[in-house]
Design a protein around this motif. Structure first.
Motif, short mmCIF file in Angstrom:
data_model
loop_
_atom_site.label_atom_id
_atom_site.label_comp_id
_atom_site.label_asym_id
_atom_site.label_seq_id
_atom_site.Cartn_x
_atom_site.Cartn_y
_atom_site.Cartn_z
N SER A 93 0.85 -1.19 0.00
CA SER A 93 0.00 0.00 0.00
C SER A 93 0.88 1.23 0.00
N ILE A 94 0.31 2.31 -0.50
CA ILE A 94 1.02 3.57 -0.57
C ILE A 94 0.19 4.63 0.16
N CYS A 95 0.88 5.44 0.92
CA CYS A 95 0.31 6.65 1.49
C CYS A 95 -0.98 6.38 2.25
N HIS A 96 -2.12 6.92 1.80
CA HIS A 96 -3.39 6.74 2.49
C HIS A 96 -3.97 5.34 2.32
N GLY A 97 -3.35 4.50 1.50
CA GLY A 97 -3.79 3.12 1.35
C GLY A 97 -3.80 2.38 2.68
N ILE A 98 -2.99 2.85 3.61
CA ILE A 98 -2.94 2.26 4.95
C ILE A 98 -4.31 2.25 5.62
N GLN A 99 -5.20 3.17 5.22
CA GLN A 99 -6.51 3.25 5.84
C GLN A 99 -7.32 1.97 5.64
N LEU A 100 -7.11 1.27 4.54
CA LEU A 100 -7.78 -0.01 4.36
C LEU A 100 -7.21 -1.06 5.30
N LEU A 101 -5.91 -0.99 5.54
CA LEU A 101 -5.26 -1.98 6.41
C LEU A 101 -5.63 -1.74 7.87
N THR A 102 -5.65 -0.49 8.30
CA THR A 102 -6.02 -0.22 9.70
C THR A 102 -7.49 -0.58 9.94
N SER A 103 -8.34 -0.29 8.97
CA SER A 103 -9.76 -0.61 9.11
C SER A 103 -10.00 -2.12 9.12
N ALA A 104 -9.14 -2.85 8.44
CA ALA A 104 -9.26 -4.31 8.41
C ALA A 104 -8.68 -4.96 9.67
N GLY A 105 -7.99 -4.17 10.48
CA GLY A 105 -7.42 -4.72 11.72
C GLY A 105 -6.26 -5.66 11.50
N VAL A 106 -5.44 -5.39 10.49
CA VAL A 106 -4.35 -6.31 10.16
C VAL A 106 -2.96 -5.74 10.42
N VAL A 107 -2.87 -4.58 11.08
CA VAL A 107 -1.55 -3.95 11.25
C VAL A 107 -0.98 -4.08 12.66
N GLU A 108 -1.71 -4.67 13.57
CA GLU A 108 -1.21 -4.77 14.93
C GLU A 108 0.16 -5.44 14.97
N GLY A 109 1.11 -4.75 15.63
CA GLY A 109 2.46 -5.28 15.78
C GLY A 109 3.35 -5.10 14.56
N LYS A 110 2.84 -4.53 13.50
CA LYS A 110 3.63 -4.35 12.28
C LYS A 110 4.26 -2.96 12.25
N THR A 111 5.41 -2.84 11.62
CA THR A 111 6.09 -1.57 11.42
C THR A 111 5.66 -1.03 10.07
N LEU A 112 5.14 0.23 10.08
CA LEU A 112 4.47 0.78 8.90
C LEU A 112 4.85 2.22 8.63
N THR A 113 4.60 2.64 7.41
CA THR A 113 4.71 4.05 7.06
C THR A 113 3.49 4.41 6.24
N ALA A 114 3.23 5.70 6.15
CA ALA A 114 2.09 6.21 5.38
C ALA A 114 2.21 7.72 5.36
N TYR A 115 1.26 8.37 4.73
CA TYR A 115 1.21 9.82 4.80
C TYR A 115 1.13 10.21 6.28
N PRO A 116 1.87 11.21 6.73
CA PRO A 116 1.94 11.53 8.16
C PRO A 116 0.59 11.74 8.85
N ALA A 117 -0.41 12.21 8.14
CA ALA A 117 -1.72 12.41 8.76
C ALA A 117 -2.39 11.09 9.13
N CYS A 118 -1.87 9.97 8.64
CA CYS A 118 -2.41 8.65 8.97
C CYS A 118 -1.74 8.05 10.21
N LYS A 119 -0.74 8.71 10.75
CA LYS A 119 -0.02 8.20 11.91
C LYS A 119 -0.95 7.85 13.07
N PRO A 120 -1.91 8.71 13.45
CA PRO A 120 -2.80 8.35 14.56
C PRO A 120 -3.60 7.07 14.29
N GLU A 121 -4.03 6.87 13.04
CA GLU A 121 -4.76 5.65 12.72
C GLU A 121 -3.89 4.41 12.88
N VAL A 122 -2.65 4.50 12.43
CA VAL A 122 -1.72 3.38 12.56
C VAL A 122 -1.52 3.05 14.04
#
Length: 177
Positions: free
Chosen positions: A115-144
């Motif tokens: 995923s790129i940039c705001h694509g992380i929003q699909l991953l956070t909404s799916a609940g699949v990022v727990e414990g993973k090291t991630l990057t995204a557009y900085p405004a998505c940091k709170p969601e991560v």
């Protein structure tokens, strides 16, 4: 060559949609670009985000991108990988339960996901990022962080991998972050 599913939608970031689609296709991969509620041959509107000295990016109308597969027919088992571009489309695509289920299916099957940039929003909404090291557009940091992922700031055009998850930061960050 791999068969790749790309979940996209209206006002996806133009470059994050067009360039990977064209690059993967040029390398011989089969890429199915799908959008909920749109048919094969229909188009989505893309947008171009630009940093012009404001506190956040501005958005300009991009191209029309033609979809080449039908969302209603896709199943994770038919693909080797998933690609999620950013822009504004992930903010509403994450409200579609079938999109979220597809994302979860790719993770459950331990298939590569990018995923790129705001694509992380699909991953956070799916609940699949727990414990993973991630990057995204900085405004998505709170969601991560709320999704219990570890957010890492990266420069433009850098990528990070965590297992079979690839995250790319291709949008320039605002000087205000």
């Amino acid at each position: 060559m791999a068969r790749v599913l790309m979940i996209t939608g209206d006002f996806v970031e133009d470059y994050e949609n067009m360039v990977p689609f064209q690059s993967l296709t040029a390398m011989g991969h089969e890429v199915d670009a799908v959008c909920p509620n749109k048919k094969i041959g229909e188009t989505i509107a893309t947008s171009v985000h630009d940093f012009e000295g404001d506190q956040t990016y501005t958005e300009k109308r991009g191209h029309n991108f033609t979809l080449n597969a039908l969302f209603e027919n896709v199943k994770a088992e038919d693909y080797e990988a998933l690609y999620i571009p950013g822009g504004r489309s992930p903010e509403y695509l994450r409200l579609n339960e079938k999109v979220i289920a597809l994302v979860r299916d790719f993770f459950s099957a331990d298939k590569p996901v990018a995923s790129i940039c705001h694509g992380i929003q699909l991953l956070t909404s799916a609940g699949v990022v727990e414990g993973k090291t991630l990057t995204a557009y900085p405004a998505c940091k709170p969601e991560v962080e709320l999704a219990k992922g570890k957010y890492v700031e990266m420069a433009m055009d850098e990528a990070i991998t965590d297992g079979k998850l690839v995250q790319i930061m291709i949008s320039a960050t605002s000087p205000h972050f």
